[in-house]
Design a protein around this motif. Structure first.
Motif, short mmCIF file in Angstrom:
data_model
loop_
_atom_site.label_atom_id
_atom_site.label_comp_id
_atom_site.label_asym_id
_atom_site.label_seq_id
_atom_site.Cartn_x
_atom_site.Cartn_y
_atom_site.Cartn_z
N CYS A 227 0.81 -1.18 0.08
CA CYS A 227 0.08 0.01 -0.05
C CYS A 227 0.89 1.29 0.07
O CYS A 227 1.92 1.27 0.71
N ILE A 228 0.34 2.26 -0.69
CA ILE A 228 1.39 3.52 -0.78
C ILE A 228 0.34 4.37 -0.16
O ILE A 228 -0.86 4.87 -0.36
N HIS A 229 0.95 5.34 0.94
CA HIS A 229 0.47 6.40 1.51
C HIS A 229 0.88 7.66 0.91
O HIS A 229 2.02 7.77 0.89
N MET A 230 -0.15 8.51 0.57
CA MET A 230 0.20 9.86 -0.04
C MET A 230 0.43 10.91 1.02
O MET A 230 -0.09 10.62 1.97
N VAL A 231 0.94 11.98 0.66
CA VAL A 231 1.01 13.06 1.37
C VAL A 231 -0.11 13.69 2.13
O VAL A 231 0.16 14.24 3.09
N ASN A 232 -1.29 13.49 1.45
CA ASN A 232 -2.57 14.00 2.14
C ASN A 232 -3.22 12.83 2.84
O ASN A 232 -4.41 13.48 3.21
N GLU A 234 -4.31 9.99 1.67
CA GLU A 234 -4.89 8.99 0.66
C GLU A 234 -3.96 7.67 0.56
O GLU A 234 -2.89 7.72 0.77
N ARG A 235 -4.65 6.66 -0.14
CA ARG A 235 -3.70 5.51 -0.03
C ARG A 235 -4.04 4.91 -1.45
O ARG A 235 -5.17 4.94 -1.97
N CYS A 236 -3.14 4.04 -2.14
CA CYS A 236 -3.27 3.51 -3.34
C CYS A 236 -2.70 2.14 -3.12
O CYS A 236 -1.63 2.12 -2.43
N LEU A 237 -2.97 1.19 -4.13
CA LEU A 237 -2.46 0.14 -4.10
C LEU A 237 -1.18 -0.10 -4.96
O LEU A 237 -1.16 0.57 -5.78
N ILE A 238 -0.40 -1.15 -4.56
CA ILE A 238 0.82 -1.44 -5.38
C ILE A 238 0.86 -2.84 -5.52
O ILE A 238 0.82 -3.72 -4.53
N SER A 239 1.23 -3.38 -6.96
CA SER A 239 0.93 -4.82 -6.99
C SER A 239 2.43 -5.45 -6.74
O SER A 239 3.49 -4.59 -6.71
N THR A 240 2.50 -6.73 -6.34
CA THR A 240 3.92 -7.26 -5.96
C THR A 240 4.85 -7.16 -7.22
O THR A 240 5.91 -6.82 -7.07
#
Length: 248
Positions: A227-232, A234-240
């Protein structure tokens, strides 16, 4: 043209008098040729709608020479206000016999670059020449200072978002649509992730089939949960599969 890159500066003429339109057009073409400028005459027309339709479909910055009394459904100043909706950084010049109407450019807040009175052709030609040189200089300066911009077409509007304010792009649950997450808003628009990825620069990374992330706005990468945490926040996914490329 990739979003964020500046294209050749396009020149437009809107003048209802055919003879005057042809003379101004010829002068512009000669000036661009003689000065060896990276500009092009995109359109010369008597119809305001032709200008509006063109800039709706084509991103970029323009230099506009507009008559005020166009004998059409809208006048030149009203046309200028519509141009500003799609080309906020464009250069607008009024070429007219109506000196008394110059104050309207301030009332309508169109930020005119110049106001040329049709007194004699030589004066018009000299002023047009100077406007072209000034616009070229200012545009060239912007090319080094201007933030990169991603342009999105939503209905009949063009929305520009600075690269630095984009967090990530996400595939929408609505078919054929993508959501761009920015610092201050989210916008859903028709698009394909593959095409968006091709337009962006190396600051963006396809971290998942459903996400393209702006690396500059990543706060933290959670390796365990992919998982990627953004500066604000919010989060988005990252694949292996894409994790290694992002870390590197």
């Amino acid at each position: 043209m990739k979003s964020g890159e500046l294209s050749v500066l396009s020149i437009f003429v809107c003048e209802d008098n055919k003879e005057q339109r042809e003379r101004i057009t010829k002068a512009i073409e000669n000036i661009v040729l003689i000065e060896e400028l990276d500009m092009k005459l995109a359109l010369a027309t008597e119809k305001p709608d032709d200008i509006i339709d063109f800039i709706k479909e084509n991103n970029g910055v323009g230099l506009y020479f507009l008559d005020i009394d166009l004998k059409a459904t809208i006048n030149g100043i009203e046309l200028a206000t519509k141009i500003r909706e799609y080309d906020p950084r464009g250069f607008i010049v009024f070429v007219t016999t109506h000196a008394e109407m110059s104050y309207l450019t301030f009332i309508y807040k169109v930020e005119a670059m110049d106001y040329i009175i049709k007194d004699n052709y030589r004066n018009i030609k000299e002023r047009v020449h100077q406007c072209i040189l000034d616009a070229n200089k200012k545009y060239s300066t912007k090319s080094t200072d201007l933030q990169k911009i991603f342009s999105i077409k939503v209905d009949d509007r063009i929305i520009n978002i600075e690269y630095s304010k984009i967090l990530f792009f996400e595939t929408s649950s609505t078919i054929h649509k993508v959501i761009v997450h920015a610092m201050d808003r989210q916008i859903e628009f028709y698009g394909k992730m593959k095409e968006i990825e091709a337009k962006l620069d190396s600051g963006f990374y396809r971290c998942h089939k459903s996400y393209i992330v702006n690396k500059e706005n990543i706060k933290e990468i959670d390796l365990n949960n992919r998982c990627i945490h953004m500066v604000n926040g919010e989060r988005c996914l990252i694949s292996t599969r894409m994790l290694k490329g992002l870390i590197e």
